[in-house]
Design a protein around this motif. Structure first.
Motif, PDB file in Angstrom:
ATOM      1  N   THR A  59      -3.822  11.103 -10.550  1.00 26.06           N
ATOM      2  CA  THR A  59      -3.233  12.454 -10.264  1.00 26.06           C
ATOM      3  C   THR A  59      -2.270  12.228  -9.447  1.00 26.06           C
ATOM      4  N   ALA A  60      -2.186  11.421  -8.444  1.00 25.80           N
ATOM      5  CA  ALA A  60      -1.373  11.435  -7.452  1.00 25.80           C
ATOM      6  C   ALA A  60       0.172  11.102  -7.888  1.00 25.80           C
ATOM      7  N   THR A  61       0.174  10.602  -9.190  1.00 31.43           N
ATOM      8  CA  THR A  61       1.549  10.387  -9.889  1.00 31.43           C
ATOM      9  C   THR A  61       2.090  11.705 -10.461  1.00 31.43           C
ATOM     10  N   ASP A  62       3.196  11.641 -11.010  1.00 27.89           N
ATOM     11  CA  ASP A  62       3.911  12.720 -11.651  1.00 27.89           C
ATOM     12  C   ASP A  62       3.790  12.614 -13.063  1.00 27.89           C
ATOM     13  N   LEU A  63       2.866  11.910 -13.556  1.00 30.06           N
ATOM     14  CA  LEU A  63       2.776  11.477 -15.042  1.00 30.06           C
ATOM     15  C   LEU A  63       2.168  12.553 -15.790  1.00 30.06           C
ATOM     16  N   ASN A  64       1.343  13.410 -15.151  1.00 37.95           N
ATOM     17  CA  ASN A  64       0.403  14.584 -15.990  1.00 37.95           C
ATOM     18  C   ASN A  64      -0.288  13.862 -17.146  1.00 37.95           C
ATOM     19  N   ILE A  65      -0.983  12.711 -16.641  1.00 38.01           N
ATOM     20  CA  ILE A  65      -1.806  12.041 -17.778  1.00 38.01           C
ATOM     21  C   ILE A  65      -3.259  12.862 -17.562  1.00 38.01           C
ATOM     22  N   GLU A  66      -3.967  13.183 -18.647  1.00 38.64           N
ATOM     23  CA  GLU A  66      -5.281  13.751 -18.651  1.00 38.64           C
ATOM     24  C   GLU A  66      -6.237  12.842 -19.244  1.00 38.64           C
ATOM     25  N   SER A  67      -7.510  12.679 -18.919  1.00 35.87           N
ATOM     26  CA  SER A  67      -8.490  11.657 -19.410  1.00 35.87           C
ATOM     27  C   SER A  67      -8.972  12.664 -20.608  1.00 35.87           C
ATOM     28  N   VAL A  68      -9.354  11.504 -21.882  1.00 35.27           N
ATOM     29  CA  VAL A  68      -9.696  12.212 -22.890  1.00 35.27           C
ATOM     30  C   VAL A  68     -11.290  12.316 -22.737  1.00 35.27           C
ATOM     31  N   LEU A  69     -11.885  11.950 -21.828  1.00 36.25           N
ATOM     32  CA  LEU A  69     -13.389  11.743 -21.738  1.00 36.25           C
ATOM     33  C   LEU A  69     -13.881  12.996 -21.004  1.00 36.25           C
TER      34      LEU A  69
END
Length: 390
Positions: A380-390
């Motif tokens: 979350t602290a990065t700017d990558l906007n990656i979401e968990s699939v779980l």
């Protein structure tokens, strides 16, 4: 290749319980005894019946409970000890009286103020008397580790002639080196008339950290019983560790030796004994310690993720541990971070991993261990906007 069986003689409830502060009540002893029977232990040393009414009752109740293992009671070479032990063991399907006396010159002179000849007389008398109650009589030559081999062989020969079925050769003070202890067993195997009528047994203490090594040296030289405890608990620095000798024999098939222990119960049994005795298992304890299958170094983690056998000689499942543990610390590498991130739902590309890893290092420098919840915070602290699939 067929393997010779090594009997496992568990003394957790006798020698193990002698640890200060680890006293068990009768109910706890019964629970542990039942588990030891389920584990596949051949002989359970249930206690020292003459020592107290409570110990007598515990041995008596364990003798009634145990279905498969031989139940054993300890005595000194004293007639009343043996009488009381025999009484406590009456309900057992298979009973053994374990009697003996010190044989080293130190014990003979300072403990008994006696002579070698009189010690042999007492040993023979004790075994002969025990044989009037049970067929299975084990004789211990206390401080055998520091006993002259020629005299020790003489004592063993005399008690075998009197009917001893097992010869316990204790390294009572944990003094012997493995080669020395192995050669002692070899000497007895080759120089005691009638030795084929008895089983040689190793009972090693861990004062110099050599209990397991000495026991393995003993069976490699002809002993066929190991006396040990769960987690290696016992007097002073402890006894031979059951889980260690069992897995050493299993991992080294060239020894041609094995036990009937159900190794998948080892970890759970370790935890049970630790909890009931209030004695923590050190994290780096072999086989059953919390860190036995844990990896925090990046190099090790990368190797284990690629192939577990690169850094693990035992499959964790073989001893009842669910899986290896990849612990994230400041020493962990990208492979470990990607592995743990995937477990919580993040499938990172190489470029994403590079950026997340830099953020990870900032967190890791301030924490001893990175948890799953921390991984969410790191990403979350990065700017990558990656979401968990779980």
């Amino acid at each position: 290749m067929s393997k010779d069986k090594v009997d496992i003689f568990d003394t957790t409830l006798r020698d193990g319980e002698q640890v200060p502060g680890c006293k068990l009540d009768a109910e706890q002893k019964l629970v542990i005894a039942e588990r030891l029977d389920e584990l596949g232990v051949d002989i359970i040393e249930a206690g020292f019946p003459i020592s107290s009414p409570g110990d007598f009752n515990s041995v008596h109740e364990i003798a009634k409970l145990v279905k498969n293992a031989t139940v054993c009671g300890l005595t000194r070479a004293v007639q009343n000890d043996i009488t009381v032990a025999a009484d406590a063991l009456k309900p057992a399907k298979r009973a053994r009286i374990h009697t003996g006396i010190g044989t080293s010159d130190s014990h003979i002179q300072h403990k008994f103020n006696s002579t070698r000849d009189k010690i042999i007389e007492r040993a023979v008398a004790a075994v002969s008397y025990a044989k009037t109650f049970v067929e299975d009589v084990e004789f211990y030559a206390e401080d055998a580790g520091r006993t002259d081999n020629v005299f020790l062989a003489k004592v063993c020969e005399a008690v075998v002639k009197a009917g001893a079925t097992v010869l316990n050769i204790p390294d009572t003070t944990g003094y012997c080196l493995p080669e020395e202890y192995g050669l002692k067993i070899k000497y007895l195997k080759e120089n005691v008339t009638g030795i084929h009528k008895a089983t040689l047994s190793c009972h090693c203490h861990n004062d110099l950290g050599l209990a397991t090594a000495n026991s393995i040296a003993g069976v490699a030289n002809g002993a066929r019983q190991i006396e040990c405890t769960i987690n290696g608990i016992g007097e002073r620095a402890g006894n031979t560790s059951l889980e260690e000798v069992v897995m050493i024999l299993r991992q080294h098939p060239t020894l041609g030796l094995d036990t009937d222990i159900n190794s998948k119960l080892l970890y759970d049994t370790s935890q049970m004994v630790s909890q009931k005795m209030g004695m923590i298992v050190q994290p780096n304890k072999a086989i059953v310690g919390a860190n036995a299958f844990a990896h925090s170094s990046g190099i090790h983690q990368d190797g284990v993720i690629k192939n577990r056998e690169t850094y693990e000689i035992i499959d964790p499942a073989d001893v009842g541990v669910n899986e290896s543990s990849i612990v994230l610390t400041a020493r962990s590498g990208r492979a470990a971070l990607a592995y743990r991130a995937k477990l919580v739902g993040y499938e990172l590309t190489k470029l994403q991993l590079d950026e997340v890893y830099q953020e990870f290092l900032k967190f890791a420098d301030n924490k001893k261990e990175i948890l799953d919840t921390d991984i969410h915070d790191i990403i979350t602290a990065t700017d990558l906007n990656i979401e968990s699939v779980l």
